[in-house]
Write an enzyme that holds these catalytic residues in place. Structure first.
Site, short mmCIF file in Angstrom:
data_model
loop_
_atom_site.label_atom_id
_atom_site.label_comp_id
_atom_site.label_asym_id
_atom_site.label_seq_id
_atom_site.Cartn_x
_atom_site.Cartn_y
_atom_site.Cartn_z
N TRP A 42 0.83 -1.21 0.00
CA TRP A 42 0.00 0.00 0.00
C TRP A 42 0.86 1.25 0.00
O TRP A 42 1.88 1.32 0.69
CB TRP A 42 -0.86 -0.01 1.27
CG TRP A 42 -1.48 1.31 1.57
CD1 TRP A 42 -0.94 2.32 2.31
CD2 TRP A 42 -2.75 1.78 1.12
NE1 TRP A 42 -1.80 3.39 2.37
CE2 TRP A 42 -2.93 3.09 1.65
CE3 TRP A 42 -3.77 1.23 0.33
CZ2 TRP A 42 -4.07 3.83 1.41
CZ3 TRP A 42 -4.91 1.98 0.10
CH2 TRP A 42 -5.05 3.26 0.64
N ASP A 66 0.19 9.08 0.79
CA ASP A 66 0.83 10.37 0.49
C ASP A 66 2.31 10.30 0.08
O ASP A 66 3.08 9.56 0.69
CB ASP A 66 0.84 11.25 1.74
CG ASP A 66 -0.47 11.29 2.45
OD1 ASP A 66 -1.43 10.70 1.95
OD2 ASP A 66 -0.53 11.91 3.51
N GLN A 118 4.09 7.25 2.10
CA GLN A 118 3.42 6.49 3.14
C GLN A 118 3.26 5.06 2.64
O GLN A 118 2.58 4.82 1.64
CB GLN A 118 2.03 7.11 3.41
CG GLN A 118 2.09 8.44 4.11
CD GLN A 118 2.42 8.27 5.58
OE1 GLN A 118 1.56 7.93 6.37
NE2 GLN A 118 3.66 8.50 5.95
N PHE A 162 3.79 8.90 10.05
CA PHE A 162 2.86 9.54 9.13
C PHE A 162 3.61 10.56 8.25
O PHE A 162 4.82 10.64 8.27
CB PHE A 162 1.75 10.24 9.92
CG PHE A 162 0.57 9.35 10.26
CD1 PHE A 162 0.65 7.97 10.15
CD2 PHE A 162 -0.63 9.90 10.69
CE1 PHE A 162 -0.44 7.17 10.46
CE2 PHE A 162 -1.72 9.11 11.00
CZ PHE A 162 -1.64 7.74 10.89
N SER A 163 2.84 11.37 7.57
CA SER A 163 3.43 12.27 6.57
C SER A 163 4.27 13.38 7.20
O SER A 163 4.08 13.75 8.35
CB SER A 163 2.33 12.87 5.71
OG SER A 163 1.85 11.87 4.86
N ARG A 168 -1.02 17.20 12.28
CA ARG A 168 -0.07 16.33 11.56
C ARG A 168 0.49 16.95 10.28
O ARG A 168 0.13 18.03 9.90
CB ARG A 168 -0.74 14.99 11.26
CG ARG A 168 -2.03 15.07 10.47
CD ARG A 168 -2.55 13.65 10.20
NE ARG A 168 -3.84 13.66 9.56
CZ ARG A 168 -5.00 13.64 10.23
NH1 ARG A 168 -5.03 13.63 11.54
NH2 ARG A 168 -6.14 13.65 9.55
N ASP A 169 1.37 16.18 9.67
CA ASP A 169 1.93 16.45 8.35
C ASP A 169 2.77 17.74 8.29
O ASP A 169 2.55 18.60 7.44
CB ASP A 169 0.82 16.49 7.28
CG ASP A 169 -0.12 15.30 7.39
OD1 ASP A 169 0.32 14.26 7.92
OD2 ASP A 169 -1.29 15.41 6.97
N GLU A 181 -5.23 18.49 5.94
CA GLU A 181 -4.02 17.66 6.04
C GLU A 181 -2.96 18.21 5.08
O GLU A 181 -3.25 19.03 4.21
CB GLU A 181 -4.34 16.21 5.65
CG GLU A 181 -5.49 15.59 6.42
CD GLU A 181 -5.76 14.13 6.05
OE1 GLU A 181 -5.91 13.33 6.96
OE2 GLU A 181 -5.84 13.82 4.85
N TRP A 236 -9.36 8.81 -0.88
CA TRP A 236 -9.65 7.97 0.29
C TRP A 236 -11.00 7.26 0.18
O TRP A 236 -11.25 6.27 0.88
CB TRP A 236 -9.60 8.82 1.57
CG TRP A 236 -8.19 9.04 2.05
CD1 TRP A 236 -7.52 10.21 2.09
CD2 TRP A 236 -7.29 8.04 2.55
NE1 TRP A 236 -6.24 10.02 2.58
CE2 TRP A 236 -6.08 8.70 2.87
CE3 TRP A 236 -7.37 6.66 2.75
CZ2 TRP A 236 -4.96 8.02 3.39
CZ3 TRP A 236 -6.27 5.99 3.26
CH2 TRP A 236 -5.09 6.68 3.57
C1 FRU Z 1 -3.37 12.09 4.28
C2 FRU Z 1 -3.07 11.42 5.61
C3 FRU Z 1 -2.15 12.29 6.42
C4 FRU Z 1 -1.48 11.32 7.31
C5 FRU Z 1 -1.33 10.13 6.41
C6 FRU Z 1 -1.40 8.83 7.12
O1 FRU Z 1 -3.75 11.21 3.29
O2 FRU Z 1 -4.26 11.16 6.28
O3 FRU Z 1 -2.82 13.32 7.10
O4 FRU Z 1 -0.25 11.78 7.77
O5 FRU Z 1 -2.36 10.21 5.46
O6 FRU Z 1 -1.09 7.78 6.29
#
Ligand code: FRU
Length: 625
Positions: A162, A165, A181, A221-222, A281-282, A335, A425
């Protein structure tokens, strides 16, 4: 007690015990199923605890995975100690594919998988019946050659597993680095790590070992990377710094550094470097020359805003401001931000662009990339307003399949190249591929232009490197009129019809122009230019397999920005994707499609009048490397 006596007492005791565990072995592993009495739930479901002992030396243990199986929790024990815990959809009724677990770091040690597998009422089976047990295998080499008919040719994909991002992209010493990711143990979202690829030409991607893996603070995560040219972090001049989200019960921001150009990262022992009280995040950061400080933008996901921090050294951050509350598209979560400055085409003016990905709440449902144009003074981002005094919502792509787009840091020649995750998503985990899921978009260059409505917009065009993969045109047609009866143009026969179509058309403002991709199974993707509404739309309702999600069949439409009835397009087809760009980049539409067999024909027609094609070329695309 004497050892011998102890052993014989133990074996008598084992023989007397009711069937506490069942033993099953193939040559490579020994499997033990432990009793279930202690972990049975009221509704009859229970957790089956099984142990898989690696019995043969080798580099990789292949994990038998079923895409739609339940998630099993797998503790990897090395000489009895937990080395890592991963979540794997171990096969219950059939094995879809085998994912490698790297045993090389454990050479000469005992490796046991301590597995907890849910046996819920809808899929309850005797432990010995699971399809996975017999298929665990130890191998020295992993065969990751492609087995998927939809895998694209000139778009980046992970070898297996899989992907969502794109992360941490930077350019250094002639290489474009791309992290992503990644779930190395299955083709659905889990075990988020940073996979790593790099390229010298943005087309041919080399795959590297995993760069960052889940640790005690959670999944990786990102996030983003930057090069520390002035050694502000004290970890070496030109060290590559990564800042990303560690995601466990909370989401906090972590720091890591690399002195080998991003191959391996040293994770900072005193992480996290930023912790907020809500889901954030991110992190995306860059060096801001005018203030001599690092700036970091962080998505305050549930509050639909971006937090802006500054720092002298990338470890100590001060909150400066926030942006976005009540502005733009506000559904879902915000995000993956990005913030950078660009010149406005044809002027001396410079503006800042703030990318705020959001999901759901995208233009056509699910995920989407919105952006704001404005000014940034090192502390605060101030958005431009339109003629009505409002902050307009702008979109970087008008299809459903471009998300989490962010740009490369340190790109050469002041380029602002970005790449997105080519999915949504809403259905990303259901698309009809298994070995890998999914691809990135084409890399694209962002520039700014001022439109006649007074507003500044972002234009995106495929990175110039993409021109180099055109073969000699297989079709080159000039100056012809089109009416209702379609003119049929063959797409390249070889290479699954992978190509770029370049077309210049003139509707004379009195007809719609329709470009339809067709195959002999009746699959079709219909693209329509409507000069009266100034729109270009892509209809994938009958594009092929659309059955895996009700959100997949869709018509998406972009504003064309032109006023003279003329449109020039570049259309890229790569097995399971169609990317349409206005020739000046004023709009882009990214669309996944899963035709039963490749599209073989482009049918060009006009509706409600006669249209004109000035020029139409089809360039087959091949990779030389
Ligand atoms: C965006 C997201 C980010 C997060 C990541 C997790 O697609 O939801 O906000 O860091 O994917 O996989």
């Amino acid at each position: 007690m004497n050892k011998l006596i102890k052993a014989s007492i133990l074996s008598i005791a084992m023989a007397l015990l009711p069937l506490q565990f069942e033993l099953k072995a193939n040559d490579d592993v020994v499997v033990k199923h432990l009793g279930k009495d202690n972990i049975i739930f009221r509704d009859g479901s229970y957790i089956q605890n099984s142990l898989v002992h690696v019995a043969k030396p080798g580099n990789f243990l292949l994990l038998p995975v079923q895409d739609n199986s339940d998630e099993a929790k797998v503790k990897v024990l090395v000489n009895g100690k937990i080395d890592r815990t991963i979540t794997v959809r171990l096969a219950k009724t059939k094995v879809d594919y085998l994912f490698p677990l790297d045993l090389r770091p454990y050479e000469g040690k005992d490796v046991v998988l301590n597995i907890e597998m849910n046996q819920n009422r809808s899929s309850m089976r005797d432990p010995g019946e699971e399809a996975c047990w017999e298929k665990f295998a130890v191998v020295n080499q992993v065969d990751s050659s492609n087995i998927e008919k939809y895998r694209p040719l000139f778009h980046h994909t992970p070898l297996y597993g899989w992907m969502n991002d794109p992360n941490g992209m930077f350019y250094k010493d002639g290489r474009w680095h791309l992290y992503y990711q990644w779930n190395p143990y299955g083709s659905k979202w889990q075990n988020l790590s940073w996979g790593h690829s790099s390229s010298t030409d943005l087309v041919n991607w080399e795959h590297h070992p995993i760069a960052l893996e889940p640790d005690g603070l959670g999944m990786i995560f990102s996030g983003s990377c930057a090069i520390d040219h002035n050694n502000t972090a004290g970890l070496g001049k030109d060290a590559v710094i990564a800042i990303y989200t560690s995601a466990d019960l909370n989401q906090v921001q972590s720091f890591a550094s690399s002195n080998d150009n991003g191959k391996t990262f040293e994770v900072f022992g005193a992480n996290p470097i930023i912790a907020t009280d809500t889901e954030a995040r991110d992190p995306n950061f860059f060096f801001h020359e005018p203030t001599g400080k690092w700036i970091l933008v962080l998505a305050n996901a549930l509050n639909h805003e971006m937090l802006i921090f500054s720092s002298p050294d990338m470890k100590n951050w001060t909150l400066e401001s926030s942006f976005g509350k009540g502005l733009g598209a506000q559904n879902g979560v915000w995000e993956c931000p990005d913030l950078f400055e660009l010149p406005v085409n044809g002027t001396n003016e410079k503006k800042w662009m703030l990318i705020c990905n959001l999901n759901p709440g995208g233009l056509y449902g699910g995920s989407g990339i919105q952006y704001f144009i404005g000014d940034f003074d090192g502390k605060t981002f101030t958005p431009d307003i339109d003629q009505n005094g409002k902050v307009p919502t702008k979109w970087l792509d008008f299809g459903k399949d471009n998300y989490a787009g962010v740009s490369w840091s340190d790109a050469p020649d002041n380029r602002r190249a970005y790449i997105g995750w080519m999915s949504n998503w809403q259905y990303a985990a259901e698309v009809p591929t298994k070995q890998y899921r999914s691809a990135n978009t084409l890399p694209r260059e962002i520039s700014l232009f001022r439109h006649s409505d007074g507003q500044i917009y972002a234009a995106t065009l495929p990175s110039p490197e993409i021109l180099s993969i055109r073969e000699k045109a297989s079709q080159s047609l000039k100056d012809f009129t089109i009416g209702e009866k379609p003119r049929l143009i063959s797409l390249p026969k070889e290479n699954d019809g992978i190509c770029e179509i370049v077309v210049d058309m003139d509707s004379h403002n009195n007809c719609d122009i329709v470009l339809e991709l067709q195959n002999n199974k009746g699959d079709r993707t219909t693209m329509t230019y409507d000069p009266a509404r100034h729109t270009f739309e892509v209809n994938r309702r009958h594009s092929g397999d659309t059955s895996f999600s009700v959100d997949f069949p869709a018509i998406t439409s972009a504003p064309t920005f032109e006023r003279d009835g003329k449109l020039g397009l570049r259309i890229f087809i790569d097995r399971s994707s169609i990317e349409v760009f206005d020739k000046n980049g004023k709009f882009a539409i990214t669309t996944l499609v899963f035709p039963e067999v490749p599209y073989s024909t482009l049918a060009v027609s006009a509706a409600k009048g006669k249209g004109f094609i000035n020029d139409l070329k089809v360039y087959p695309i091949k990779l030389s490397k």
